[in-house]
Design a protein around this motif. Structure first.
Motif, PDB file in Angstrom:
ATOM      1  N   ALA A  19       0.837  -1.198   0.000  1.00 35.71           N
ATOM      2  CA  ALA A  19       0.000   0.000   0.000  1.00 35.71           C
ATOM      3  C   ALA A  19       0.877   1.255   0.000  1.00 35.71           C
ATOM      4  CB  ALA A  19      -0.929   0.000   1.210  1.00 35.71           C
ATOM      5  N   ILE A  20       1.952   1.236   0.792  1.00 33.94           N
ATOM      6  CA  ILE A  20       2.865   2.377   0.840  1.00 33.94           C
ATOM      7  C   ILE A  20       3.563   2.561  -0.508  1.00 33.94           C
ATOM      8  CG2 ILE A  20       4.946   3.287   1.950  1.00 33.94           C
ATOM      9  CD1 ILE A  20       4.099   1.726   4.462  1.00 33.94           C
ATOM     10  N   GLU A  21       3.979   1.447  -1.109  1.00 27.95           N
ATOM     11  CA  GLU A  21       4.650   1.509  -2.406  1.00 27.95           C
ATOM     12  C   GLU A  21       3.728   2.107  -3.466  1.00 27.95           C
ATOM     13  OE1 GLU A  21       6.796  -1.496  -5.653  1.00 27.95           O
ATOM     14  OE2 GLU A  21       5.950  -2.286  -3.781  1.00 27.95           O
ATOM     15  N   MET A  22       2.465   1.691  -3.461  1.00 25.09           N
ATOM     16  CA  MET A  22       1.504   2.238  -4.412  1.00 25.09           C
ATOM     17  C   MET A  22       1.299   3.732  -4.183  1.00 25.09           C
ATOM     18  SD  MET A  22      -0.547   1.599  -6.979  1.00 25.09           S
ATOM     19  CE  MET A  22      -0.977  -0.144  -6.990  1.00 25.09           C
ATOM     20  N   ALA A  23       1.227   4.141  -2.906  1.00 31.05           N
ATOM     21  CA  ALA A  23       1.051   5.559  -2.580  1.00 31.05           C
ATOM     22  C   ALA A  23       2.223   6.377  -3.100  1.00 31.05           C
ATOM     23  CB  ALA A  23       0.906   5.730  -1.067  1.00 31.05           C
ATOM     24  N   ASP A  24       3.430   5.868  -2.937  1.00 31.96           N
ATOM     25  CA  ASP A  24       4.611   6.590  -3.399  1.00 31.96           C
ATOM     26  C   ASP A  24       4.658   6.683  -4.919  1.00 31.96           C
ATOM     27  OD1 ASP A  24       5.356   6.951  -0.779  1.00 31.96           O
ATOM     28  OD2 ASP A  24       6.807   5.305  -0.756  1.00 31.96           O
ATOM     29  N   LYS A  25       4.186   5.642  -5.594  1.00 31.65           N
ATOM     30  CA  LYS A  25       4.173   5.658  -7.059  1.00 31.65           C
ATOM     31  C   LYS A  25       3.215   6.711  -7.603  1.00 31.65           C
ATOM     32  CE  LYS A  25       5.450   0.903  -8.296  1.00 31.65           C
ATOM     33  NZ  LYS A  25       4.956  -0.371  -8.888  1.00 31.65           N
ATOM     34  N   VAL A  26       2.062   6.852  -6.979  1.00 27.51           N
ATOM     35  CA  VAL A  26       1.030   7.739  -7.498  1.00 27.51           C
ATOM     36  C   VAL A  26       1.189   9.177  -7.014  1.00 27.51           C
ATOM     37  CG1 VAL A  26      -0.666   7.433  -5.632  1.00 27.51           C
ATOM     38  CG2 VAL A  26      -1.458   7.835  -7.966  1.00 27.51           C
ATOM     39  N   ALA A  27       2.003   9.381  -5.965  1.00 30.27           N
ATOM     40  CA  ALA A  27       2.083  10.695  -5.320  1.00 30.27           C
ATOM     41  C   ALA A  27       2.411  11.822  -6.290  1.00 30.27           C
ATOM     42  CB  ALA A  27       3.100  10.659  -4.179  1.00 30.27           C
ATOM     43  N   GLY A  28       3.404  11.619  -7.135  1.00 32.40           N
ATOM     44  CA  GLY A  28       3.854  12.694  -8.006  1.00 32.40           C
ATOM     45  C   GLY A  28       3.073  12.865  -9.286  1.00 32.40           C
ATOM     46  N   THR A  29       2.049  12.053  -9.494  1.00 34.41           N
ATOM     47  CA  THR A  29       1.336  12.080 -10.776  1.00 34.41           C
ATOM     48  C   THR A  29       0.168  13.052 -10.821  1.00 34.41           C
ATOM     49  OG1 THR A  29      -0.239  10.341 -10.146  1.00 34.41           O
ATOM     50  CG2 THR A  29       1.893   9.641 -11.045  1.00 34.41           C
ATOM     51  N   GLY A  30      -0.409  13.370  -9.679  1.00 33.38           N
ATOM     52  CA  GLY A  30      -1.593  14.220  -9.658  1.00 33.38           C
ATOM     53  C   GLY A  30      -2.886  13.463  -9.887  1.00 33.38           C
ATOM     54  N   ALA A  31      -2.810  12.139 -10.090  1.00 38.04           N
ATOM     55  CA  ALA A  31      -4.012  11.339 -10.330  1.00 38.04           C
ATOM     56  C   ALA A  31      -4.885  11.279  -9.082  1.00 38.04           C
ATOM     57  CB  ALA A  31      -3.613   9.927 -10.753  1.00 38.04           C
ATOM     58  N   ARG A  32      -6.198  11.151  -9.300  1.00 37.21           N
ATOM     59  CA  ARG A  32      -7.112  10.967  -8.167  1.00 37.21           C
ATOM     60  C   ARG A  32      -6.929   9.564  -7.603  1.00 37.21           C
ATOM     61  NH1 ARG A  32     -11.330  13.316 -11.926  1.00 37.21           N
ATOM     62  NH2 ARG A  32     -11.014  15.549 -11.706  1.00 37.21           N
ATOM     63  N   VAL A  33      -7.085   9.471  -6.288  1.00 39.37           N
ATOM     64  CA  VAL A  33      -6.824   8.208  -5.587  1.00 39.37           C
ATOM     65  C   VAL A  33      -8.016   7.876  -4.703  1.00 39.37           C
ATOM     66  CG1 VAL A  33      -5.288   6.991  -4.003  1.00 39.37           C
ATOM     67  CG2 VAL A  33      -4.357   8.715  -5.563  1.00 39.37           C
TER      68      VAL A  33
END
Length: 386
Positions: A152-166
């Motif tokens: 879950a943390i790895e996924m959060a770090d991957k998406v953090a810089g993209t600006g995508a909705r989560v």
């Protein structure tokens, strides 16, 4: 700001200036040390801690500007630059390079003391801000490195810089807010606000006002205009927690806001453009809610660009020891008490529990044990107070 006891370094190649400053500052009960060159001052700065520095610009060898740059690369100590060449360009250059203030010679008593007091106040505020920042970081620090939680943390770090909705899904108390804050902290809008809205805690008749704001007179208690959470989160992140509990009418307006990047305050007529990253979280199965007609499918697809599942504590019980130790340190510090130890038997017992309330429940239990146990925490204590 009280000057008594503050430690000041005076760096100037003119002995008369150094002695004058020493006399003025020691009269105010400051502790003063002197340096006759930039190099000598640099050596003292590396060995000692000072509350402020009075620094001449023109010195042999290493001048004041160079000393300022080297010192500020290591710490945020306030520098008050002094010079016989009191031109605007020199003052501006000093301030641009990070100096707190610039004083032209001949030095005036009141100017020196006012500048030093203001410098100490700034230093005090900066240290206080850093302490608060560390406290916030500690409060929302994610603890745990098991496989289930690490993904879950790895996924959060991957998406953090993209600006995508989560969309963050998981049971109550699993740490969904911590994941949301981690995404914000590592995002391109980390310098902006993080605005949290608990959709389950706000009455249905007030949720629209909370999210979109209202104009004065829009309803009985609207005595003045109010910005909603979307506006407050401008250039930052809005975290819609427990979005599955939002009413269908509010869902429709959130959908419009996401589609058009525009909101309308309650009672307002003027559309307001918004720019905030949206992170949502829920403890419900939104696909089941859609099937039951309680959640809009189009809103779900707008929110569910990236879905992160936060596992319940029972799925990563191997993290319980590090979580317990973390909570013991955190809670003990808040109570200004020394941390207590917990026995291996007590820890193993905690790891065997089902934890329906997840990490939040575990923290509450640790706090209860720290308050009620007279000494270190043993198996009998955990069995008694669980």
């Amino acid at each position: 700001m009280e000057l008594k006891g503050c430690r000041v370094l005076v760096a100037d190649d003119e002995s008369l200036i150094r002695s004058s400053l020493r006399e003025i500052l020691e009269y105010e009960d400051c502790k003063v040390e002197e340096a006759s060159s930039g190099l000598e001052a640099w050596e003292l700065l590396q060995k000692n801690v000072y509350d402020a520095v009075f620094c001449d610009i023109k010195m042999p060898g290493m001048d004041g500007i160079e000393l300022l740059g080297k010192a500020l690369s290591r710490s945020e100590i306030p520098f008050i630059m002094i010079s016989g060449h009191g031109d605007i360009e020199t003052a501006v250059e000093c301030i641009k390079k990070g100096a707190f203030d610039f004083i032209a010679k001949p030095l005036e008593l009141n100017r020196i003391l006012v500048s030093l007091k203001n410098a100490l106040e700034k230093g005090h505020l900066a240290r206080h801000a850093k302490r608060l920042e560390r406290q916030v970081e500690e409060k929302y620090r994610i603890v745990g490195n098991s496989g289930a939680f690490a993904s879950a943390i790895e996924m959060a770090d991957k998406v953090a810089g993209t600006g995508a909705r989560v969309l963050i899904v998981g049971e109550n108390g699993t740490g969904k807010e911590l994941i949301a804050r981690r995404i914000h902290r590592n995002s391109q809008v980390s310098g902006g606000p993080f605005v949290e809205v608990n959709c389950a805690a706000i009455p249905a008749e007030l949720i629209e006002s909370e999210l979109f704001g209202h104009e004065k007179g829009a309803f009985t208690s609207a005595v003045k205009q109010r910005k909603g959470s979307f506006e407050q989160a401008e250039d930052g992140t809005i975290f819609l927690d427990e979005i599955g509990d939002m009413s269908l009418s509010a869902q429709a307006k959130v959908l419009r806001a996401l589609q058009e990047q525009v909101i309308m305050r309650v009672g307002g007529e003027k559309p307001i453009r918004i720019n905030a990253r949206v992170i949502a979280a829920t403890n419900k199965d939104l696909r089941e809610e859609i099937a039951q007609g309680r959640f809009r499918e189009d809103l779900f697809h707008r929110l569910d660009v990236i879905e992160i599942r936060v596992p319940p504590l029972r799925e990563h019980a191997e993290d319980i020891p590090v979580l317990v130790e973390h909570f013991i340190r955190q809670i003990s510090a808040g109570m200004a008490r020394p941390p207590k130890k917990i026995t291996d038997e007590a820890m193993a017992f905690l790891q065997r529990q089902p934890w329906p309330g997840n990490i939040r429940q575990l923290r509450n239990i640790v706090e209860r044990l720290l308050i009620l146990c007279p000494g270190d925490i043993g198996l009998a204590d955990v069995e008694k107070y669980l």
